[in-house]
Write a protein that holds these residues in place. Structure first.
Motif, mmCIF file in Angstrom:
data_model
loop_
_atom_site.group_PDB
_atom_site.id
_atom_site.type_symbol
_atom_site.label_atom_id
_atom_site.label_comp_id
_atom_site.label_asym_id
_atom_site.label_seq_id
_atom_site.Cartn_x
_atom_site.Cartn_y
_atom_site.Cartn_z
ATOM 1 N N GLU A 50 -4.826 -60.966 10.717
ATOM 2 C CA GLU A 50 -6.480 -60.723 10.984
ATOM 3 C C GLU A 50 -7.337 -62.083 10.420
ATOM 4 O O GLU A 50 -8.243 -62.508 10.192
ATOM 5 C CB GLU A 50 -7.205 -59.863 10.538
ATOM 6 C CG GLU A 50 -6.736 -58.374 11.536
ATOM 7 C CD GLU A 50 -7.710 -58.477 12.005
ATOM 8 O OE1 GLU A 50 -9.250 -58.904 12.665
ATOM 9 O OE2 GLU A 50 -6.650 -58.370 13.484
ATOM 10 N N ALA B 168 -0.250 -56.390 11.260
ATOM 11 C CA ALA B 168 -1.207 -56.888 12.067
ATOM 12 C C ALA B 168 -2.718 -56.964 11.667
ATOM 13 O O ALA B 168 -3.897 -57.623 11.717
ATOM 14 C CB ALA B 168 -1.260 -55.201 12.821
ATOM 15 N N LEU C 74 -0.975 -45.537 18.271
ATOM 16 C CA LEU C 74 -0.552 -46.593 19.694
ATOM 17 C C LEU C 74 1.515 -46.502 19.076
ATOM 18 O O LEU C 74 2.395 -46.002 20.048
ATOM 19 C CB LEU C 74 -0.919 -47.250 19.306
ATOM 20 C CG LEU C 74 -0.194 -48.346 20.451
ATOM 21 C CD1 LEU C 74 0.010 -47.624 21.819
ATOM 22 C CD2 LEU C 74 -0.684 -49.757 20.762
ATOM 23 N N LEU C 75 1.491 -46.742 17.657
ATOM 24 C CA LEU C 75 3.060 -46.582 17.159
ATOM 25 C C LEU C 75 3.810 -45.933 17.226
ATOM 26 O O LEU C 75 5.180 -45.457 17.807
ATOM 27 C CB LEU C 75 2.841 -47.845 16.484
ATOM 28 C CG LEU C 75 2.556 -48.774 16.428
ATOM 29 C CD1 LEU C 75 2.975 -49.684 15.235
ATOM 30 C CD2 LEU C 75 3.297 -50.044 17.699
ATOM 31 N N LEU D 221 -8.511 -50.325 13.456
ATOM 32 C CA LEU D 221 -6.890 -51.322 13.543
ATOM 33 C C LEU D 221 -6.208 -50.479 12.896
ATOM 34 O O LEU D 221 -5.052 -50.451 13.991
ATOM 35 C CB LEU D 221 -7.071 -53.370 12.996
ATOM 36 C CG LEU D 221 -6.043 -53.435 12.657
ATOM 37 C CD1 LEU D 221 -5.370 -53.485 14.661
ATOM 38 C CD2 LEU D 221 -6.122 -54.472 12.093
ATOM 39 N N ALA D 222 -6.354 -49.987 11.708
ATOM 40 C CA ALA D 222 -5.035 -49.375 10.958
ATOM 41 C C ALA D 222 -4.835 -47.831 11.825
ATOM 42 O O ALA D 222 -3.838 -47.444 12.888
ATOM 43 C CB ALA D 222 -6.032 -48.754 10.123
ATOM 44 N N VAL E 130 6.372 -48.164 11.736
ATOM 45 C CA VAL E 130 4.302 -48.025 11.494
ATOM 46 C C VAL E 130 3.752 -48.940 10.412
ATOM 47 O O VAL E 130 2.615 -49.735 10.952
ATOM 48 C CB VAL E 130 3.821 -46.519 12.165
ATOM 49 C CG1 VAL E 130 2.756 -47.035 12.155
ATOM 50 C CG2 VAL E 130 4.654 -45.616 12.449
ATOM 51 N N ARG F 80 4.389 -52.725 10.967
ATOM 52 C CA ARG F 80 3.270 -53.465 11.900
ATOM 53 C C ARG F 80 2.538 -53.430 11.713
ATOM 54 O O ARG F 80 1.413 -54.698 12.442
ATOM 55 C CB ARG F 80 4.438 -53.051 13.226
ATOM 56 C CG ARG F 80 5.536 -52.770 13.926
ATOM 57 C CD ARG F 80 5.863 -54.280 14.760
ATOM 58 N NE ARG F 80 5.311 -54.011 15.698
ATOM 59 C CZ ARG F 80 5.424 -54.000 17.075
ATOM 60 N NH1 ARG F 80 6.362 -52.859 16.713
ATOM 61 N NH2 ARG F 80 4.389 -53.518 17.533
ATOM 62 N N LEU F 81 2.036 -52.415 11.161
ATOM 63 C CA LEU F 81 0.593 -52.632 10.707
ATOM 64 C C LEU F 81 0.304 -53.370 9.309
ATOM 65 O O LEU F 81 -0.763 -54.203 8.807
ATOM 66 C CB LEU F 81 -0.455 -50.926 9.774
ATOM 67 C CG LEU F 81 -1.130 -50.701 9.461
ATOM 68 C CD1 LEU F 81 -2.339 -51.620 10.407
ATOM 69 C CD2 LEU F 81 -1.534 -49.509 8.921
ATOM 70 N N HIS G 2 -6.017 -47.188 15.072
ATOM 71 C CA HIS G 2 -5.377 -47.513 16.614
ATOM 72 C C HIS G 2 -3.809 -47.662 16.196
ATOM 73 O O HIS G 2 -2.605 -47.236 17.404
ATOM 74 C CB HIS G 2 -6.484 -48.334 17.186
ATOM 75 C CG HIS G 2 -7.119 -48.211 17.672
ATOM 76 N ND1 HIS G 2 -7.410 -46.809 18.729
ATOM 77 C CD2 HIS G 2 -9.105 -48.520 17.432
ATOM 78 C CE1 HIS G 2 -9.612 -46.781 18.627
ATOM 79 N NE2 HIS G 2 -10.021 -47.712 17.990
ATOM 80 N N THR G 3 -3.569 -48.335 15.811
ATOM 81 C CA THR G 3 -1.879 -48.426 15.516
ATOM 82 C C THR G 3 -1.317 -47.067 15.070
ATOM 83 O O THR G 3 0.064 -47.952 16.101
ATOM 84 C CB THR G 3 -2.308 -50.025 14.172
ATOM 85 O OG1 THR G 3 -3.039 -51.436 14.752
ATOM 86 C CG2 THR G 3 -0.817 -50.580 13.664
#
Length: 513
Positions: free
Chosen positions: A374, A370, A352-353, A345-346, A363, A366-367, A348-349
């Motif tokens: 979970e 996210a 992407l951002l 998750l970390a 970033v 937002r992470l 890809h986030t």
């Protein structure tokens, strides 16, 4: 006429006060393995006598099973040509031979009885007080089988347990998924010169997967299925010239059950290790960022544990798409699939951002959200995330440290200093405002970022980073390339203690050209 060896076992020893007792212990293990209880006491005493007469140099003890006798040799390299005395133990023969580089002191003990008396010997009590010899044999066999989780080693151990204790030869078959030809995973014969001949004979025969007794050439063959958790994993085929006694067949079935359990455990372990390695590879950066203007970079990443369990530390370095690059060094709390999910998750986030134009502080905000979303699967995460932009005077970095070990900057003068303010780690508080620190790397400056597998490397009660230990190591790296700095830090971590690391390790080095 020289009798062909039925089996041979050897071990090396270092001279010293404990050498004699270690040799006697080795001899006891050999005689137990060979079910030679009738000569156990004499063999121990004999090997101890010979070991007591060695010169002050390393030596090797070799036991050879000759069918109706056993022979011990004590070999020394570059020993003086002095003749040791005769053994006190009554032996069949003894002597001393000299070669170009070795002196060998040897002696033979006769084995009373014949193969028909094996089960009688196994019913006798041994001198250790551990009960009948066969019980000790089964216990030692269990220890050997439990000593490895390598599925390629288990068949070899099975065969060498069985020969010559139970049979003249042993072939271990492992059934391939989806069928396929029957080929022994391991083959062993008391007479090593007959292994190729035996392999040819077995190649033209079919192993009964349900077990049973058959005749194969000049051998009576006992096939024991290797069954574990309701599955047939393979078969253990034992062969000998005469028929198997009922007691020996029972011992073989017992060994088969223990062997099947060991094989099943090793196969499951290997499957899990392979899955861990595949998942670990999937969590590493998918590509090399290639040449970055003005930047010399290097990374060291070493997962901890024998199976390289997934999760834990991670790193990344990638192009953000607007003339800048991003890097990250993170450490997820815990290991295993749940931690791996947070790692994925970390990564890809972050990517992407960054490519959507979010700054490093945004970033991380937002992470953080996210990770909290979970729920029960959430894990704490420490992270150092930065943006790299080449400028005429070197590199301009914007950094955010979310509870991560401090990043250090090394100047060409040898000065080392922390360059970023630690803020809240991720996955704890729902509302956190992160702020980026602006850091400039002049030409020749080095930035070092690590995970706690480096800083918390332990030697007794002392950590590597106690009293600024990491900064002192970095100060010794003036003038080195990024790769050389990473290698120096890695070597220092490995040399700090001989104990294996219980934590992953990631090292990222950025040097302004």
């Amino acid at each position: 006429m020289t009798t062909a060896p039925r089996a041979l076992l050897a071990a090396s020893f270092t001279p010293g006060d404990a050498a004699v007792s270690e040799v006697r212990r080795f001899t006891r293990e050999v005689m137990t393995a060979w079910a030679a209880a009738s000569v156990l006491a004499m063999a121990e005493q004999l090997s101890g006598e010979l070991a007591a007469q060695v010169a002050d140099v390393p030596f090797e003890v070799v036991w050879t099973h000759l069918g109706d006798r056993v022979q011990v040799e004590v070999r020394q390299k570059s020993a003086s040509e002095t003749h040791p005395g005769a053994p006190v133990v009554p032996v069949e023969e003894w002597g001393v031979t000299f070669g170009p580089e070795h002196r060998t002191h040897w002696a033979r003990l006769p084995l009373p009885g014949s193969r028909d008396q094996v089960t009688t010997e196994w019913a006798e009590e041994d001198d250790s007080g551990r009960g009948p010899v066969w019980l000790r044999f089964l216990a030692d066999a269990s220890d050997l089988l439990a000593g490895t989780l390598d599925p390629d080693m288990v068949p070899a151990i099975i065969a060498q347990i069985a020969v010559p204790r139970l049979a003249t030869w042993c072939a271990v078959f492992i059934w391939a998924d989806g069928g396929g030809p029957q080929r022994p995973a391991y083959l062993w014969h008391a007479d090593e010169g007959r292994i190729d001949e035996l392999r040819e004979v077995l190649a033209g025969s079919r192993v009964p997967e349900d077990g049973g007794s058959t005749q194969l050439g000049d051998s009576h063959v006992l096939t024991v299925p290797l069954l574990a958790r309701g599955r047939s994993l393979g078969a253990m085929c034992l062969g000998r010239p005469d028929r198997f006694a009922d007691d020996v067949m029972q011992y073989a079935e017992d060994i088969g059950r223990r062997a099947a359990l060991a094989l099943d455990n090793s196969l499951l372990y290997a499957q899990q290790a392979a899955a861990n390695r595949a998942l670990q590879r999937s969590l590493l950066p998918p590509d090399d960022p290639g040449e970055i203007p003005g930047l010399d970079h290097a990374v060291v990443y070493e997962p901890a544990g024998e199976t390289n369990e997934v999760g834990g530390d991670f790193y990344d370095l990638f192009a953000a798409g607007d003339g800048s690059w991003r890097f990250a060094v993170g450490d997820v709390c815990g290991t295993g699939p749940v931690a791996a999910a947070v790692t994925g998750l970390a990564r890809h986030t972050l990517r992407l951002l960054a490519r959507e134009g979010y700054g490093v502080a945004a970033v991380l905000g937002r992470l953080n959200q996210a990770i909290l979303e979970e729920g029960d699967r959430a894990r704490f995460l420490t992270l150092l995330h930065g943006e790299i932009r080449p400028v005429p005077t070197g590199l301009e970095l914007r950094l955010v440290s979310a509870g991560h070990p401090e990043a250090l900057r090394l100047k060409p003068s040898g000065v080392v200093e922390p360059v970023v303010t630690s803020q809240s780690l991720l996955g704890v508080f729902p509302e956190v405002d992160f702020e980026a620190d602006l850091v400039h790397l002049d030409h020749g400056d080095v930035l070092l970022a690590v995970t706690d597998g480096v800083t918390e490397r332990r030697q007794g009660e002392r950590l590597l980073d106690d009293d600024g230990g990491l900064a002192k190591l970095l100060a010794e790296c003036v003038g080195l390339s990024a790769g050389a700095v990473a290698a120096r830090i890695r070597r220092a971590v490995q040399e700090f203690t001989t104990e294996p690391s219980a934590d992953d390790m990631a090292i990222v080095v950025l040097r302004a050209r």
